[in-house]
Design a protein around this motif. Structure first.
Motif, mmCIF file in Angstrom:
data_model
loop_
_atom_site.group_PDB
_atom_site.id
_atom_site.type_symbol
_atom_site.label_atom_id
_atom_site.label_comp_id
_atom_site.label_asym_id
_atom_site.label_seq_id
_atom_site.Cartn_x
_atom_site.Cartn_y
_atom_site.Cartn_z
ATOM 1 N N VAL B 43 -45.646 0.564 -22.647
ATOM 2 C CA VAL B 43 -45.861 -0.608 -21.787
ATOM 3 C C VAL B 43 -46.789 -0.216 -20.632
ATOM 4 O O VAL B 43 -47.761 -0.904 -20.315
ATOM 5 C CB VAL B 43 -44.517 -1.129 -21.218
ATOM 6 N N SER B 44 -46.441 0.923 -20.032
ATOM 7 C CA SER B 44 -47.231 1.452 -18.936
ATOM 8 C C SER B 44 -48.688 1.624 -19.351
ATOM 9 O O SER B 44 -49.617 1.232 -18.637
ATOM 10 C CB SER B 44 -46.640 2.822 -18.601
ATOM 11 N N ALA B 58 -64.194 -6.094 -14.583
ATOM 12 C CA ALA B 58 -63.589 -7.186 -13.822
ATOM 13 C C ALA B 58 -62.932 -8.225 -14.727
ATOM 14 O O ALA B 58 -62.959 -9.415 -14.456
ATOM 15 C CB ALA B 58 -64.628 -7.847 -12.904
ATOM 16 N N LEU B 59 -62.350 -7.740 -15.814
ATOM 17 C CA LEU B 59 -61.683 -8.659 -16.739
ATOM 18 C C LEU B 59 -60.288 -8.999 -16.238
ATOM 19 O O LEU B 59 -59.574 -8.144 -15.731
ATOM 20 C CB LEU B 59 -61.563 -8.029 -18.133
ATOM 21 N N ASP B 60 -59.896 -10.245 -16.394
ATOM 22 C CA ASP B 60 -58.534 -10.654 -16.097
ATOM 23 C C ASP B 60 -57.603 -10.032 -17.148
ATOM 24 O O ASP B 60 -57.947 -9.987 -18.328
ATOM 25 C CB ASP B 60 -58.460 -12.187 -16.167
ATOM 26 N N PRO B 61 -56.434 -9.544 -16.731
ATOM 27 C CA PRO B 61 -55.529 -8.928 -17.710
ATOM 28 C C PRO B 61 -55.267 -9.813 -18.928
ATOM 29 O O PRO B 61 -55.154 -9.310 -20.049
ATOM 30 C CB PRO B 61 -54.244 -8.716 -16.912
ATOM 31 N N TYR B 62 -55.180 -11.128 -18.703
ATOM 32 C CA TYR B 62 -54.907 -12.013 -19.841
ATOM 33 C C TYR B 62 -56.047 -11.981 -20.848
ATOM 34 O O TYR B 62 -55.860 -12.238 -22.031
ATOM 35 C CB TYR B 62 -54.704 -13.454 -19.365
ATOM 36 N N VAL B 63 -57.253 -11.671 -20.364
ATOM 37 C CA VAL B 63 -58.412 -11.604 -21.263
ATOM 38 C C VAL B 63 -58.470 -10.229 -21.928
ATOM 39 O O VAL B 63 -58.764 -10.101 -23.115
ATOM 40 C CB VAL B 63 -59.719 -11.884 -20.494
ATOM 41 N N SER B 64 -58.133 -9.204 -21.159
ATOM 42 C CA SER B 64 -58.191 -7.836 -21.687
ATOM 43 C C SER B 64 -57.326 -7.667 -22.929
ATOM 44 O O SER B 64 -57.580 -6.805 -23.768
ATOM 45 C CB SER B 64 -57.709 -6.843 -20.630
ATOM 46 N N VAL B 65 -56.282 -8.484 -23.024
ATOM 47 C CA VAL B 65 -55.354 -8.386 -24.160
ATOM 48 C C VAL B 65 -56.103 -8.369 -25.490
ATOM 49 O O VAL B 65 -55.714 -7.677 -26.423
ATOM 50 C CB VAL B 65 -54.348 -9.555 -24.097
ATOM 51 N N VAL B 66 -57.195 -9.116 -25.528
ATOM 52 C CA VAL B 66 -57.987 -9.158 -26.753
ATOM 53 C C VAL B 66 -58.377 -7.741 -27.187
ATOM 54 O O VAL B 66 -58.447 -7.430 -28.368
ATOM 55 C CB VAL B 66 -59.263 -10.000 -26.534
ATOM 56 N N PRO B 70 -55.501 -4.481 -30.111
ATOM 57 C CA PRO B 70 -55.948 -3.627 -31.226
ATOM 58 C C PRO B 70 -55.887 -2.132 -30.898
ATOM 59 O O PRO B 70 -55.516 -1.328 -31.760
ATOM 60 C CB PRO B 70 -57.403 -4.065 -31.468
ATOM 61 N N ILE B 71 -56.227 -1.773 -29.647
ATOM 62 C CA ILE B 71 -56.179 -0.354 -29.269
ATOM 63 C C ILE B 71 -54.754 0.180 -29.418
ATOM 64 O O ILE B 71 -54.517 1.235 -30.011
ATOM 65 C CB ILE B 71 -56.661 -0.160 -27.810
ATOM 66 N N MET B 72 -53.796 -0.593 -28.895
ATOM 67 C CA MET B 72 -52.414 -0.136 -28.930
ATOM 68 C C MET B 72 -51.867 -0.114 -30.358
ATOM 69 O O MET B 72 -51.085 0.760 -30.723
ATOM 70 C CB MET B 72 -51.547 -1.038 -28.046
ATOM 71 N N ILE B 73 -52.280 -1.084 -31.178
ATOM 72 C CA ILE B 73 -51.827 -1.095 -32.573
ATOM 73 C C ILE B 73 -52.312 0.172 -33.270
ATOM 74 O O ILE B 73 -51.541 0.864 -33.947
ATOM 75 C CB ILE B 73 -52.337 -2.356 -33.310
ATOM 76 N N VAL B 199 -47.151 -5.454 -29.733
ATOM 77 C CA VAL B 199 -46.416 -6.454 -28.950
ATOM 78 C C VAL B 199 -46.287 -5.982 -27.501
ATOM 79 O O VAL B 199 -46.379 -6.774 -26.566
ATOM 80 C CB VAL B 199 -45.020 -6.702 -29.570
ATOM 81 N N LEU B 200 -46.105 -4.669 -27.325
ATOM 82 C CA LEU B 200 -45.977 -4.137 -25.968
ATOM 83 C C LEU B 200 -47.260 -4.333 -25.165
ATOM 84 O O LEU B 200 -47.209 -4.512 -23.942
ATOM 85 C CB LEU B 200 -45.629 -2.652 -26.013
ATOM 86 N N ALA B 201 -48.397 -4.302 -25.852
ATOM 87 C CA ALA B 201 -49.656 -4.538 -25.138
ATOM 88 C C ALA B 201 -49.648 -5.932 -24.531
ATOM 89 O O ALA B 201 -50.109 -6.138 -23.406
ATOM 90 C CB ALA B 201 -50.838 -4.374 -26.094
ATOM 91 N N ILE B 202 -49.116 -6.897 -25.275
ATOM 92 C CA ILE B 202 -49.043 -8.265 -24.755
ATOM 93 C C ILE B 202 -48.013 -8.347 -23.630
ATOM 94 O O ILE B 202 -48.278 -8.896 -22.557
ATOM 95 C CB ILE B 202 -48.691 -9.249 -25.888
ATOM 96 N N ALA B 203 -46.828 -7.754 -23.882
ATOM 97 C CA ALA B 203 -45.777 -7.782 -22.861
ATOM 98 C C ALA B 203 -46.289 -7.153 -21.568
ATOM 99 O O ALA B 203 -45.995 -7.634 -20.472
ATOM 100 C CB ALA B 203 -44.540 -7.061 -23.370
ATOM 101 N N ALA B 204 -47.078 -6.083 -21.705
ATOM 102 C CA ALA B 204 -47.609 -5.399 -20.524
ATOM 103 C C ALA B 204 -48.455 -6.358 -19.695
ATOM 104 O O ALA B 204 -48.301 -6.452 -18.477
ATOM 105 C CB ALA B 204 -48.447 -4.191 -20.947
ATOM 106 N N ALA B 205 -49.344 -7.108 -20.364
ATOM 107 C CA ALA B 205 -50.206 -8.048 -19.634
ATOM 108 C C ALA B 205 -49.381 -9.154 -18.988
ATOM 109 O O ALA B 205 -49.701 -9.629 -17.904
ATOM 110 C CB ALA B 205 -51.239 -8.644 -20.583
#
Lengths: 330, 286, 234
Positions: B43-44, B58-66, B70-73, B199-205
């Protein structure tokens, strides 16, 4: 006691090593002596943990409770109530024994599996940290300062680093010897049978409550005493260091790397890793904080994948194999 | 009264994200029998990836999720394939310690790259507040809640009605038979671990807006996840989401109503009580 | 169609089967008999690819499949219905059957295969929505066989399908086996029940402590004194 216990004590090698170790304060500058002292603290803690976690196979993540009791309680009794730290050490050890027995009883009463036991003890550890950092008597979040070490033995003062080093050397040796003694006693057989199969152990008449409680109590008392000495050495007791679940994780990892369930393994693990960590932290901690834990992580992952039994059993196996080959050749 | 209502609402919203954290753990535990003690550190890592994208682009975290998902997967798949799989099926202690080792690696890797000082990755909606009656709702909490439930439902539907989902459940229930029906059990295990980390990547954001982050926070998330995971009986999806809400509400009420210490202890007390008296979790099948 | 040539195989380097040769022709119903621990289950697990071969070869339609993965063998049509049925207890009957058709080759044919299974086992058709764990032992066996057929089995390997079933269900299961046989399915049937198996199978093998003790036409195997000896472990 198994017959090979006493001869092992009579062997000159451990005594020679101990004597050699005891001369260190005359040979080394304080910085290295400090590293050795920290190493001995961890060797003692890992060996004490091994009684429960290695020999009996109960993954206790609650040992920071006992370190914490030994360090914070004994210090608080001295600082806040003026109670002699020797007495404080005994009181803290008794408190640790009681907590250890309670944990064992809960484990027995509710028949916790390995996973549940690990999770519950982890919860206890988290709760202990919250409790201590919120309790003014125990120093709260800011910790406690101990009075200056004037070398008064009667006041639990060992006269600086050399004294503490010798005390810790004795304590680490004691923890290792207790491991040897347990492994070669009926208690050791009982604990190992519990580790391998609790139900089968019970079926052949091994008392779960009695044996688990005994192991946990011995381990808790040793851990607590180490905690008190460590507190005296640090002179400032910080709850975020001494009552932290991270401390337990470190202990567990040292024991694993060295070799769980063996008498010497956990101490070997600490001797390998603790100086490495201290030196990395000392030299590179300034501009690369976290490096020493990162290296711990690498070593732990590597050892588990490459030598799942731990470093010490692997060394021993290689050694005995070599001996056997030489014996055959001659 | 308003305070209670406020606590309940906030606990519910934050708790749903906790539920999402534990779903990943439940999925992996069900399929591989593994409890991942590096869970919180993933998560961290997810949060720091967002932070990195924020500082660099300068990406918003909600955008970075994109990008972070994939990186975390991929990372999850690699960790499972090369670190966990070789020792899976061995003693539980071994796996726990290995994941503790991974936790140290992630936590201190982050420490070395980003330093130990607390930092933040702001989002444009983090200061948005809504007033419903007398209750203040933070925009980030609302997003967290909605996305968590949507994702939970999506996962549930995926498990229930796709071939992949059925294969995952088959491995959970009867791995030998699944293998005999042509399911590649090893691949399913890698995949579920990777999904769990994704899923944790999303939860993190979702948890990130307004939250100061620090490399050492991982263990705290692991513990929260474990609390929820156990509360939910480990594999039951609905119960896990419920468990998340219970812990979220307990936390919120604890900090408002009880003396400071007891409030902080409350989630753990609930956890221990559940562990001892209802080891099958809060919800049980009749 | 399926040919095992001098196969030695076992677990952890300890052979359970020693130099075993077995062959099954297309459309044949072959019985594999023997006492407990004779190696019957190991044999079909070798065919399924879950037990590795130490020496010898496994041929399927003229190709050496000794090294083929377990998943690929299912796709080839080598499907095992395991001992003890091993249905997925928390999934419905329908989902169990759908999972049977999980492999890539079987997926397109799922609807047709499902109809076929339901025509053989109308009882399953009535219980498609029920959780498989709540079915009776006989019904679970139907699910297990149906699941195997859904996988697009060309050789169906049944491991002790009569185990633990009432006599009525045993009879029913054997009727189904006969029906599949009549439809042209190739079947390898592992059984302990000697008299029942020789009545239904074309040919039989008798395993004794990991080697083939007797083989031949069912009637001949039934009368061979060595068969009885193998069962009694003499």
């Amino acid at each position: 006691m198994r017959p090979d216990f006493w001869p092992a004590l009579r062997s000159p090698i451990p005594w020679a090593l101990l004597a050699l170790a005891a001369t260190m304060p005359f040979l080394l500058p304080n910085y290295y002596l400090h590293i050795l002292t920290i190493t001995l603290v961890y060797a003692a803690l890992a060996s004490a943990w091994n009684i429960v976690g290695g020999i009996a196979g109960q993954i206790s993540l609650a040992h920071s409770l006992f370190v914490g009791a030994g360090a914070m309680l004994a210090s608080a009794l001295l600082v806040k109530l003026g109670i002699n730290m020797w007495l404080g050490m005994v009181i803290a050890a008794a408190a640790s024994a009681a907590m250890g027995a309670a944990v064992s009883f809960i484990d027995y009463r509710f028949r916790l599996g390995h996973l549940s036991f690990a999770l519950i003890t982890m919860a206890f550890a988290e709760m202990a940290e919250i409790y201590v950092t919120n309790t003014e008597f125990l120093g709260g979040a800011s910790g406690l300062f101990l009075p200056k070490d004037k070398g008064d033995l009667l006041a639990f003062q060992f006269g600086g680093i050399s004294g503490v080093y010798w005390i810790m050397l004795g304590m680490a040796a004691l923890c290792v010897v207790v491991n040897f003694a347990i492994l070669s006693s009926p208690l050791g057989y009982n604990l190992r049978s519990i580790r391998d199969n609790e139900n089968a152990a019970q079926a052949i008449g091994v008392g779960l409550l009695r044996n688990k409680t005994l192991a946990m109590t011995i381990s808790a008392v040793l851990t607590s005493i180490v905690g008190t000495i460590y507190a005296r050495y640090l002179a400032f007791v910080d709850p975020y260091l001494l009552v932290s679940p991270v401390l337990t994780i470190e202990i567990v990892l040292f024991a694993t790397v060295g070799g769980l369930g063996t008498a010497l393994g956990p101490a070997v693990g600490a001797i390998l890793l603790a100086p490495l960590g201290e030196i990395l932290r000392g030299h590179l901690g300034g501009f690369l904080p976290g490096l020493h834990y990162f290296v711990y992580g690498l070593v732990v992952v590597g050892v588990i994948l490459l030598m799942p039994a731990g470093v010490w059993p692997s060394i021993r196996a290689r050694f005995t194999r070599k001996n056997a080959q030489e014996a055959k050749a001659s | 009264m308003d305070e209670l209502l406020q606590a309940l609402v906030q606990g519910f919203f934050v708790g749903s994200a906790y539920g999402l954290l534990a779903l990943g753990m439940g999925l992996v535990y069900g399929v591989s029998g593994i409890v991942n003690f590096a869970h919180g550190d993933f998560v961290s890592l997810g949060m720091y990836l967002c932070f990195a994208f924020f500082t660099a682009f300068a990406l918003d975290p909600y955008v970075s999720v994109v990008f972070t998902v994939p990186i975390m997967i991929a990372l999850g798949a690699l960790v499972y394939r090369f670190l966990i799989k070789p020792i899976a099926g061995r003693q539980l202690l071994m796996v726990i310690q290995l994941t503790l080792g991974v936790a140290l690696l992630i936590q201190n890797g982050l420490m070395m790259v980003f330093g130990g000082q607390p930092t933040r990755a702001p989002s444009m909606i983090e200061s948005k507040l809504f007033l419903v009656g007398d209750v203040v709702i933070r925009g980030a909490h609302l997003v967290a809640c909605v996305v968590s439930f949507a994702l939970a439902i999506l996962l549930y539907v995926m498990l229930q009605s796709t071939d992949t989902g059925r294969a995952i459940r088959a491995v959970q229930q009867e791995p030998r038979a699944a293998a005999l029906m042509g399911v590649d059990v090893g691949r399913v295990q890698v995949m579920t671990f990777a999904i769990g980390v994704g899923v944790l990547a999303i939860a993190a954001a979702l948890l990130l807006p307004g939250l100061p982050i620090q490399p050492t926070q991982g263990l705290r998330f692991t513990v929260i996840t474990l609390l929820v995971f156990v509360l939910g009986g480990m594999t039951n999806f609905v119960a896990i989401m419920l468990g998340g809400i219970v812990i979220g509400v307990a936390e919120a009420i604890g900090t408002i109503y009880m003396t400071h210490t007891l409030g902080q202890l409350l989630p753990y007390l609930i956890f221990v009580a559940i562990m001892l008296f209802r080891p099958q979790g809060l919800v049980w099948r009749s | 169609m399926l040919e095992m040539q001098g196969v030695t195989a076992g677990y952890d380097g300890v052979p359970v089967l020693r130099d075993v040769s077995v062959n099954v022709a297309r459309g044949e119903l072959v019985g594999l008999l023997g006492a407990n621990n004779a190696g019957k289950s190991t044999l079909i697990n070798v065919v399924s690819g879950t037990v590795p071969i130490m020496s010898g070869r496994l041929m399927f339609e003229g190709e050496d499949i000794s090294k083929t993965s377990a998943q690929d063998r299912v796709e080839l049509g080598l499907v095992q219905v395991p001992e003890g049925r091993l249905v997925f207890p928390q999934m419905s009957v329908r989902e169990n059957l759908l999972l049977g058709g999980y492999n890539r080759k079987a997926r397109p044919a799922r609807a047709g295969n499902m109809d076929h299974v339901i025509s053989l086992f109308p009882r399953l058709g009535e219980r498609l929505g029920q959780l498989a764990g709540t079915l009776s032992g006989g019904e679970q066996q139907m699910v297990a066989i149906g699941r195997g057929m859904m996988a697009g089995a060309r050789v169906l390997m049944l491991d002790e399908p009569s185990l633990g079933l009432s006599p009525l269900f045993v009879q029913f299961i054997f009727e189904i086996i006969d029906k599949l046989h009549a439809e042209g399915m190739t079947i390898l049937l592992v059984e302990q029940n000697l008299s029942l198996t020789v009545r239904h199978a074309d040919r039989c093998y008798v395993l004794e402590r990991g080697v083939v003790a007797v083989e031949g036409a069912s009637a001949a195997v039934a009368e061979d004194p060595r068969t009885r000896a193998a069962y009694l472990g003499m």
